[in-house]
Design an enzyme around this catalytic site. Sequence first.
Site, PDB file in Angstrom:
ATOM      1  N   SER A   1       0.835  -1.203   0.000  1.00 23.16           N
ATOM      2  CA  SER A   1       0.000   0.000   0.000  1.00 23.16           C
ATOM      3  C   SER A   1       0.872   1.257   0.000  1.00 23.16           C
ATOM      4  O   SER A   1       1.620   1.486  -0.939  1.00 23.16           O
ATOM      5  CB  SER A   1      -0.960  -0.036   1.195  1.00 23.16           C
ATOM      6  OG  SER A   1      -1.950   0.956   1.071  1.00 23.16           O
TER       7      SER A   1
ATOM      8  N   ASP B   1      -0.283  -4.078  -4.012  1.00 25.06           N
ATOM      9  CA  ASP B   1      -1.431  -3.188  -4.115  1.00 25.06           C
ATOM     10  C   ASP B   1      -1.086  -1.775  -3.652  1.00 25.06           C
ATOM     11  O   ASP B   1      -1.581  -1.301  -2.618  1.00 25.06           O
ATOM     12  CB  ASP B   1      -2.634  -3.726  -3.326  1.00 25.06           C
ATOM     13  CG  ASP B   1      -3.951  -3.286  -3.964  1.00 25.06           C
ATOM     14  OD1 ASP B   1      -4.032  -3.260  -5.198  1.00 25.06           O
ATOM     15  OD2 ASP B   1      -4.901  -2.953  -3.228  1.00 25.06           O
TER      16      ASP B   1
ATOM     17  N   HIS C   1      -7.735  -5.523  -0.688  1.00 30.34           N
ATOM     18  CA  HIS C   1      -6.463  -4.803  -0.603  1.00 30.34           C
ATOM     19  C   HIS C   1      -5.349  -5.724  -0.089  1.00 30.34           C
ATOM     20  O   HIS C   1      -4.233  -5.722  -0.611  1.00 30.34           O
ATOM     21  CB  HIS C   1      -6.649  -3.603   0.333  1.00 30.34           C
ATOM     22  CG  HIS C   1      -5.575  -2.568   0.248  1.00 30.34           C
ATOM     23  ND1 HIS C   1      -5.013  -2.133  -0.933  1.00 30.34           N
ATOM     24  CD2 HIS C   1      -4.956  -1.840   1.227  1.00 30.34           C
ATOM     25  CE1 HIS C   1      -4.115  -1.200  -0.692  1.00 30.34           C
ATOM     26  NE2 HIS C   1      -4.053  -1.010   0.617  1.00 30.34           N
TER      27      HIS C   1
END
Length: 424
Positions: A155, A179, A249
């Site tokens: 992330s 991601d 996610h």
Amino acid sequence: MLRLWAAFICLLYGVKTAPGETCPAFTALSFGSALVGTDLKVKLLLYTRRNPHCAEELDSTASTYLDVTKKTTFVIHGYRLTGSTPVWIPELVHLLLSVEDMNVIVVDWNRGATTLIYSNASGNCKRVAEILKKLIDEMLIDGASLDSLHMIGVSLGAHISGFVGQMFGGTLGRITGLDPAGPLYRGKPPSERLDPTDAQFVDVIHSDTNGLGYREALGHIDFYPNGGTDQPGCPLTIFSGLQYFKCDHQRSVFLFISSLKQSCNITAYPCDSYRNYRNGKCTSCETFWPMPCPVLGYYAHKWKSHLTQQSHPVTSVFFDTADKEPFCIYHYFVDIITWNKDTRRGTFSIVLADGTGRKAESKVNPEAAAFQQYNQITLLIGFDQDFENIEKISLTFSTGSVIGPKFKLRILQMRFRSLTNPDR
């Protein structure tokens, strides 16, 4: 007695600690910390095969366990809404050490990532990168090589990895973005996000492009499991609570972890869209590389030379997964010829069975498939089990109409060809 037991555990794992000293641990915070916000503080936790269960906290390269002549992998988490420890870190560290004798440095910036205000966490990313650059500079003085550095960023951690890579002019060995965060980064120039020029090889897994992740390609190769959006097994409604927001996610992390176990290799296919991949139009890599299609995860670096030297350096690849580990889907081409006089459209399910009684089912909803008389339709079908010897195939067809007539699909010929194991 407790101290003797602790000493025994440390001896068992080859960990040396002073009397009464505990192992440095990832910073565990609470939701209360998120409410008031946290100031940035970075802890660098080193694990090696000599101290796999008890981290050594690094302030510099003056270390008992750090060996700069070996590969070093940095693991960088992202935004932490609740302040809790990322559940996936211990397994990822263990598996990295099991596949290769390396240094694994967990970058704990939970103080700075834990806040209700996401923009505050995002604003700390470049400061984290500066701290990492300082450590890497010291490692280089001690004899480390930039080629041997691998950053795994989750992330916001993916963009932190990119910022570090920029500081070294893209000479880091590898960056893996799991991601990469989308909010506040979509539409930003390359200098403000992860980019293919940030390392010699950048591979990215996109698993939540319609939510917390980043949709566009950011690496030399960008993997889009299930098209990069809704992941199998993840909640579809907000009534599932926090899992609704984080399941897709986090799937990129668990896919990467699964690749380290090598229980099966997930093959991905270059294509201009997920729809064309699903329609069986992108099932070969011969036009891209003189080798098999790339595999997802840790071992994607085996395709580095082919990906970084081609005329179009950015490649998007697609694949499907199951809803749980090991996530592999075994693909078949199904050629169907029907002899209905009138065109038939509908959905169907196919069940495979082997001689031991095992069964695997795949439900198919071909968007553009129109079954016409004597015309062959070719579909890409995926199953979550791999059968070496198929003894029975059954197909159930439905027009999807509840009140209309129940049309039959009269099959003249049906042929299976394994894409996963083409020699069968």
